[in-house]
Write a protein that holds these residues in place. Structure first.
Motif, mmCIF file in Angstrom:
data_model
loop_
_atom_site.group_PDB
_atom_site.id
_atom_site.type_symbol
_atom_site.label_atom_id
_atom_site.label_comp_id
_atom_site.label_asym_id
_atom_site.label_seq_id
_atom_site.Cartn_x
_atom_site.Cartn_y
_atom_site.Cartn_z
ATOM 1 N N PHE A 471 0.790 -1.227 0.000
ATOM 2 C CA PHE A 471 0.000 0.000 0.000
ATOM 3 C C PHE A 471 0.823 1.280 0.000
ATOM 4 O O PHE A 471 0.296 2.339 -0.340
ATOM 5 C CB PHE A 471 -0.940 0.014 1.203
ATOM 6 N N ARG A 511 -1.981 -4.048 -5.216
ATOM 7 C CA ARG A 511 -2.136 -2.622 -4.943
ATOM 8 C C ARG A 511 -3.447 -2.105 -5.527
ATOM 9 O O ARG A 511 -4.085 -1.211 -4.968
ATOM 10 C CB ARG A 511 -0.945 -1.868 -5.545
ATOM 11 N N PRO A 514 -7.245 -3.860 -2.746
ATOM 12 C CA PRO A 514 -6.880 -4.089 -1.343
ATOM 13 C C PRO A 514 -7.502 -5.345 -0.742
ATOM 14 O O PRO A 514 -6.889 -5.981 0.129
ATOM 15 C CB PRO A 514 -7.379 -2.825 -0.646
ATOM 16 N N GLU A 559 -8.113 3.172 1.131
ATOM 17 C CA GLU A 559 -7.793 3.139 -0.300
ATOM 18 C C GLU A 559 -9.058 2.997 -1.146
ATOM 19 O O GLU A 559 -9.117 3.472 -2.276
ATOM 20 C CB GLU A 559 -6.838 1.983 -0.606
#
Length: 626
Positions: A471, A511, A514, A559
Motif C-alpha cells: 500500500f 495494490r 486491497p 484506499e
C-alpha cells in the motif's frame, strides 16, 4: 522650403503643417482603438483610471490572501461565474486561452482530494528537520473539506508549441497564462468578499487521475472557493513565522544579474532533513468499487460539522489551537461523533499464522493464546490500559491455534490458511466472511462511543510489513522492522521472507485491489479489523488506531473509501519505519510517539485517554462572549 526650416531639432513636422497644406478631419474608427496619435502625444498618461479606482485596485491586491478556513454556506452560481469570467479574461500567450475550469462539487471527489492533500502534508513533513516538521504540521494548509466547492484550473497543452505565438521559445508560457488566470480569479473573489485558497499539496498525477484528465492536460492544483472563516490582515505564513515578505529592493536588479547578486533563498532549505530512503508511490487513485467487500457508502462529516467543531474550540477562553495536535484531533472527533462522547471500546483481535513456520518472530506461537487468555482475565497490558482509560473491552478470536478461546467473540476463518510465501494467507471467501463479522462487531462497539483497535498475534508484524509494502511502495528492506524481541539477524531474515512473498505475488495487482491483498498477504485479524473499522464508521464512531498491525487494515479501507479517513485518529507511531510510511499514506499525524513495542491497543488506549481529557476541557472550560 529650405532644409534649415525642416530641421527636426527646431520643427515638429507632425504639429506644424507646411504653408499651403490642407488639413483633413481624422477618420475615427468605429471599432478598436479610437485614440489619435495627437491625443496620445499630448497626454501620455491619459489611459490611466482615476485615483479612486487605482486606490481600490491597490486595496484589493494588498488584501488578497490564501484562505484556508471556510464557512460551509453555498456560493451562488452567479458569483462563481463572475470569478470564472475573470479568469477567462486573463492574458494568454498567443491568445491561446489554454485554461480549462473544472468545478468540483461531487462529495467523493472532494473527499479523495482531501485525502491526497493530507498524505502529501505528512510526506513533506518527513522531509524536514524535527522542529520545522512540527511547525508545518501545526499549519492548516487547505480547506478542501470545508469549502462548498473546488475549482481545478487545468492547462490544455496539447497544441504544439510551435503553433502558438510566443510559446515556441518559452514552452511553459501556456502554464504562466493559466497562473495569470488564477490571479484574476483570486483578486475578483477577494473583491466580492469570497475567499480562495490555492492548494498544490498533492501529487499532480494523482489529481489528474482523479479528474480523468487526458494526456497533455496538466493541473495547476486545486482552488478552494467559498465564504472565508478567517479574515487575516496579512499572510498567514507570515503570522505563523513560517516565512516573511522580502523588501522590494532585495528582489530588484538593474540591466543584468550582478556578479555579487542576491544569494539563493535559504529560508526553506534551512529546514530540510536528510532524504529518507522512501520509494514514492504515485499512482492514479483506486476507483470506487461498490462490488468490493471493502466498499461502504459512508459519508465524511459535512462541511457544516467540520466548521462547527473548529468554531466550538475557538470559543474557549484560550488561544485557538492552544492544545496543539490534540486540538486538531479533537476537531476531527467532534466533527465525526460530537462533543458528548465519554466512553468507548477497545476491540482486541487475535490470530496465529502459518507464516511463523518461517521463523519471523523471537517468540513461540503459543504466546498468542496466553495473551488472549490474560486479556479475558483483565490482566493483559492492553486491557489494563484500556480499563484505566475508561474503555470497555471486546476480545475477538480470529484464528488462535488450538481451537476457539473460550469467552471470546468468534470471527475465525473456515478455510485452510497459507503461509504467504508458498500459498495465499486466506481465500477471498474467508476475507468476505471475516469482514462481515468484523462489521457487526464494529457497529456494536460503536454504541459505547470511540472505538479503539488492538491486535494480538505472534508474527503479525511481518504480515503488516508485507501489506505496508503493497500500500505504500516501501521496499522489503525498509519494511522489515525489528519487532518485539528481534535482533539484526532476524530483521535481515524478515526482509528475505518478504522478498519471497512478493516473488510469488503480483504486487501491482494487489495494490489495485486491497481486498485481494488481504487474502494473498494478510491474515484473519487484519480482515476482521478492516470490518470493525467500517462497522464503527458507518455507525458514526471515531476510530483510534494503534501500531503498525492496527493501522494497515485502516489503510486497506481508506484506499477504497477515502471518506473513512475523516473518522480516523492515529493514536501513536511506533518505532517501525513501516508504521510511519502507513500513517503518511493515511494522511494522519500521530497523537503520541512513545517508541512503543507493545501491541494490544496500548497506544490507542493511551491516546483515547488524552482525547477524553480534551473533550472534558471543551465541555467545561470558560467561553468567550462576543
Amino acid at each position: 522650403m529650405s532644409d534649415e526650416a525642416r530641421d527636426p531639432e527646431t520643427t515638429n513636422p507632425a504639429d506644424e503643417p507646411l504653408p499651403g497644406d490642407h488639413l483633413f478631419e481624422r477618420p475615427v474608427p468605429n471599432v478598436g482603438d479610437d485614440s489619435s496619435v495627437n491625443e496620445r502625444d499630448r497626454d501620455v498618461s491619459g489611459w490611466a483610471f482615476d485615483q479612486a479606482t487605482q486606490a481600490a485596485l491597490d486595496r484589493v491586491i494588498g488584501a488578497r490572501r490564501d484562505i484556508r478556513r471556510f464557512r460551509p454556506d453555498p456560493v451562488s452560481d452567479e458569483l462563481v461565474r463572475e470569478v470564472l469570467n475573470a479568469g477567462h479574461g486573463g492574458p494568454s500567450v498567443g491568445q491561446s486561452q489554454p485554461w480549462r475550469f473544472i468545478i468540483v462539487k461531487d462529495r467523493r471527489t472532494r473527499e479523495r482530494a482531501a485525502l491526497m492533500s493530507d498524505r502529501e502534508r505528512m510526506r513533506q513533513s518527513r522531509q524536514l528537520t524535527a522542529e520545522r516538521s512540527q511547525r508545518l504540521l501545526d499549519l492548516q494548509l487547505e480547506g478542501i473539506r470545508e469549502a462548498p466547492l473546488g475549482i481545478v484550473v487545468a492547462c490544455d497543452r496539447r497544441a504544439p508549441a510551435a503553433g502558438v505565438l510566443g510559446r515556441n521559445t518559452f514552452h511553459d508560457a501556456d502554464m504562466w497564462s493559466c497562473a495569470a488566470a488564477i490571479e484574476n480569479m483570486w483578486l475578483t473573489a477577494r473583491a466580492l468578499g469570497l475567499g480562495m485558497g490555492w492548494v498544490t499539496l498533492m501529487q499532480p498525477d494523482e489529481l489528474a487521475g482523479l479528474l480523468n484528465l487526458p494526456e497533455g492536460v496538466t493541473t495547476l492544483g486545486w482552488l478552494c472557493l467559498g465564504w472565508p472563516n478567517e479574515r487575516p490582515p496579512y499572510p498567514g505564513l507570515e503570522r505563523r513565522a513560517w516565512s516573511h515578505k522580502l523588501p522590494l529592493d532585495q528582489v530588484v536588479m538593474t540591466d543584468r544579474w550582478p556578479d555579487n547578486g542576491p544569494e539563493p533563498p535559504v529560508s526553506a532549505l534551512a529546514g530540510m532533513a536528510p532524504a529518507e530512503p522512501v520509494e514514492s508511490l504515485i499512482t492514479r487513485p483506486i476507483p470506487d468499487d461498490p462490488s468490493s467487500v471493502l466498499w461502504s457508502d459512508v459519508h465524511a462529516p459535512s462541511p457544516q460539522q467540520v466548521v462547527d467543531a473548529r468554531d466550538k474550540g475557538e470559543k474557549l477562553l484560550t488561544p485557538p489551537g492552544s492544545l496543539g495536535k490534540l486540538d486538531q484531533a479533537l476537531d476531527r472527533l467532534v466533527a465525526a461523533s460530537g462533543d458528548q462522547v465519554t466512553g468507548g471500546t477497545l476491540v482486541l483481535v487475535g490470530a496465529d499464522h502459518p507464516l511463523n513456520a518461517h521463523k519471523v518472530s523471537a517468540f513461540d506461537q503459543s504466546v498468542s493464546r496466553q495473551v488472549m487468555e490474560a486479556a479475558l482475565e483483565g490482566r493483559a497490558v492492553g486491557v489494563v490500559t484500556a480499563r484505566s482509560a475508561g474503555l470497555d473491552v471486546m476480545v475477538v478470536d480470529a484464528g488462535i491455534d488450538g481451537g476457539p478461546v473460550a469467552g471470546c467473540e468468534l470471527a475465525r476463518p473456515e478455510d485452510v490458511r497459507g503461509d504467504l510465501v508458498n500459498t495465499p494467507a486466506m481465500t477471498t471467501a474467508d476475507v468476505r466472511r471475516l469482514m462481515t463479522r468484523g462489521r457487526e462487531l464494529g457497529a456494536r462497539a460503536a454504541e459505547r462511543g470511540v472505538v479503539c483497535l488492538g491486535e494480538i498475534g505472534i508474527g503479525n508484524t511481518t504480515i503488516a510489513s508485507a501489506l505496508a509494502c503493497v500500500f505504500t511502495g516501501i521496499t522489503p528492506e525498509q519494511a522489515a522492522g525489528i519487532g518485539a524481541g528481534s535482533d539484526a539477524k532476524m530483521v535481515e531474515h524478515k526482509a528475505e521472507v518478504l522478498r519471497a512473498i512478493f516473488a510469488r505475488t503480483d504486487i501491482t495487482a494487489l495494490r489495485a485491489d486491497p481486498a485481494l491483498a488481504l487474502a494473498e498477504v494478510g491474515g484473519p485479524e487484519f480482515a476482521v479489523l478492516a470490518g470493525v473499522i467500517l462497522g464503527a464508521v458507518e455507525a458514526g464512531s471515531t476510530v483510534v488506531l494503534d501500531g503498525l498491525a492496527g493501522s494497515v487494515p485502516a489503510l486497506a479501507v481508506v484506499e477504497v473509501n477515502p471518506a473513512v479517513q475523516s473518522y480516523l485518529i492515529a493514536g501513536q507511531v511506533s518505532r517501525e519505519f513501516a508504521h510511519g510510511a502507513v500513517l503518511t499514506r493515511l494522511g494522519l499525524e500521530p497523537l503520541v510517539s512513545l517508541r512503543l513495542r507493545a501491541g494490544e491497543g496500548v497506544g490507542a488506549s493511551l491516546a483515547t485517554q488524552m482525547l477524553f481529557t480534551g473533550l472534558a476541557v471543551r465541555r467545561q472550560s470558560g467561553r468567550t462572549e462576543e
